[in-house]
Design a protein around this motif. Structure first.
Motif, mmCIF file in Angstrom:
data_model
loop_
_atom_site.group_PDB
_atom_site.id
_atom_site.type_symbol
_atom_site.label_atom_id
_atom_site.label_comp_id
_atom_site.label_asym_id
_atom_site.label_seq_id
_atom_site.Cartn_x
_atom_site.Cartn_y
_atom_site.Cartn_z
ATOM 1 N N GLU A 1 0.204 -3.607 -16.270
ATOM 2 C CA GLU A 1 0.654 -2.968 -17.509
ATOM 3 C C GLU A 1 0.943 -1.483 -17.293
ATOM 4 N N HIS A 2 0.204 -0.858 -16.387
ATOM 5 C CA HIS A 2 0.351 0.582 -16.155
ATOM 6 C C HIS A 2 1.179 0.901 -14.908
ATOM 7 N N GLY A 3 1.917 -0.077 -14.407
ATOM 8 C CA GLY A 3 2.874 0.186 -13.337
ATOM 9 C C GLY A 3 2.325 0.107 -11.935
ATOM 10 N N TYR A 4 1.145 -0.507 -11.763
ATOM 11 C CA TYR A 4 0.580 -0.690 -10.426
ATOM 12 C C TYR A 4 0.829 -2.132 -9.983
ATOM 13 N N SER B 1 -5.885 -6.802 -2.300
ATOM 14 C CA SER B 1 -6.673 -5.838 -3.075
ATOM 15 C C SER B 1 -5.981 -4.479 -3.186
ATOM 16 N N ALA B 2 -4.662 -4.455 -3.036
ATOM 17 C CA ALA B 2 -3.927 -3.188 -3.045
ATOM 18 C C ALA B 2 -2.864 -3.181 -4.132
ATOM 19 N N TYR B 3 -2.827 -2.095 -4.902
ATOM 20 C CA TYR B 3 -1.921 -1.950 -6.036
ATOM 21 C C TYR B 3 -1.276 -0.567 -5.939
ATOM 22 N N ALA B 4 0.035 -0.507 -6.122
ATOM 23 C CA ALA B 4 0.717 0.763 -5.918
ATOM 24 C C ALA B 4 1.805 0.994 -6.958
#
Length: 401
Positions: free
Chosen positions: A252-255, A261-264
């Motif tokens: 929702e916040h653009g990650y 386990s990685a969000y960018a």
């Protein structure tokens, strides 16, 4: 893992029908530098880290790191480094002067890519924050800050030495120091953690607007305090709720989730880790560091260095503790245990490019994995299905010989 220097390209069993070809091009090259000391060993940590003495042997350790690198140079002649990662331990315990001398020595030995990514792991404590400006001036252009939680009772349970306020301030200090690219490390599934607790941590991290968030579940690893004295962890249903709600909040916040386990944010995945997961090459220097290097003739060799700092610093002992040339039979699993961590997987053609083997060497395991619904039926890509991402170990079993 046993020492094995075999460079044979035709192995009985599994992938024997596919001789290994010379690699058409060598993959990107990274450098991992291990700094093994921490102020205090965390009870969940199974990394090669050791409690620091009041005075760290910075000069001696930098000398050893450069001598260690010298012994690996013959295998990477003519190549350049695309990324460097300082891991630990707590690399931010070292002074900027020591790290500057080290980076200067590395660049004298191996050329840096013009857009090199240099990441330093740092703790959010005030002592480390004071060094951020100096680190940025050295050319370090990415920080990975070990937050784990913003809640004091959770930090205490994890044995962390910083508090929530320091964790918040660290992100601001990183930005003020000129870091426009930084990661926050955050854990979930903590002792007695509720869904609301986990989402509160995640919301706080998102509010700090890092370019990257590593969000992973606490696991109990052998040879740790938590393994021998297990804390009370959330029930499986709560863990599943945390995972689902957390992933939705990050999206929702653009990650975007690009790895387990990685969000960018857009365009901000960790280039160093992407090189690992796409079966790139990396030199590993420092106590206990691992490396993986490809050779034009098709050999792919994994190495590991002497683990204990006192042995690593002992001139009478070798830096390298062992090496192993990967066999054809091992190659499918070795390649896919990295590539399938990526949510989008990799293009199928990367497999022969990085291994020297034909796609036919994957055919049997690929068919079984597709039939079981763990691997996408997509000839041009090697990618896990949503179910395969949840049961990655089961998926990889299809490629073990």
């Amino acid at each position: 893992m046993t020492r094995d220097s075999s460079a044979s390209s035709l192995i009985v069993g599994g992938a024997a029908s596919s001789p290994r070809a010379p690699l058409p091009t060598l993959p990107p090259l990274s450098l991992y530098i291990h700094i093994p000391w921490c102020v205090r060993k965390c009870p969940y940590c199974d990394f090669n880290s050791h409690t620091a003495s009041p005075v760290l042997p910075e000069q001696e350790y930098v000398d050893a790191l450069l001598a260690d690198l010298d012994q690996d140079l013959h295998a990477v002649y003519g190549r350049e480094i695309s990324s460097i990662f300082f891991g630990g331990g707590t690399p931010s315990l070292f002074s900027a002067e020591a790290l500057g001398r080290l980076l200067e020595g590395v660049e004298q030995r191996i050329p840096f890519a013009h857009d090199i990514e240099i990441t330093l792991e740092a703790n959010p404590g005030t002592f480390e924050q004071e060094k951020f400006v100096a680190y940025r001036k050295l050319g370090i252009n990415r920080l990975s800050i070990g937050i784990q939680s913003f809640q004091q009772e959770k930090l205490k349970a994890l044995g962390r030495i910083h508090n929530g306020d320091e964790a918040v301030r660290a992100a601001g200090m990183a930005r003020l120091a000129g870091f426009d690219n930084f990661n926050l490390d955050l854990m979930h599934g903590l002792p007695d953690q509720s869904l609301d607790d986990a989402l509160s941590d995640l919301r706080q991290a998102i509010e700090l607007n890092p370019t990257h968030i590593s969000w992973y579940q606490l696991t109990l690893e052998p040879n740790t305090v938590f393994w021998n004295q297990p804390p009370v962890l959330p029930e499986d249903d709560t863990l599943w709720d945390i995972q689902e709600a957390g992933q939705a909040l990050l999206a929702e916040h653009g990650y975007a989730q690009y790895e387990v386990s990685a969000y960018a944010q857009t365009g901000r995945p960790a280039r160093h880790n992407l090189n690992y997961w796409s079966f790139g090459d990396f030199i590993g220097i420092g106590a206990g560091a691992h490396g993986k290097l490809s050779h034009p003739d098709g050999r792919i060799v994994r190495t590991w260095k002497t683990r204990l700092p006192k042995d690593y610093l002992n001139p009478a002992k070798s830096f390298q503790a062992g090496e192993k040339a990967l066999t054809n039979d091992e190659m499918p699993f070795e390649f896919l245990m990295n590539a399938l961590r990526l949510t989008a997987g990799v293009e199928s053609r990367l497999y022969p490019q990085r291994t020297g083997l034909s796609l036919e060497s994957l055919a049997e395991g690929r068919a079984a994995a597709e039939q079981s619904g763990l691997l996408q039926v997509e000839p041009s890509r090697l990618a896990a299905t949503e179910r395969g991402q949840l049961f990655l170990n089961d998926l990889l079993q299809q490629f073990l010989n």
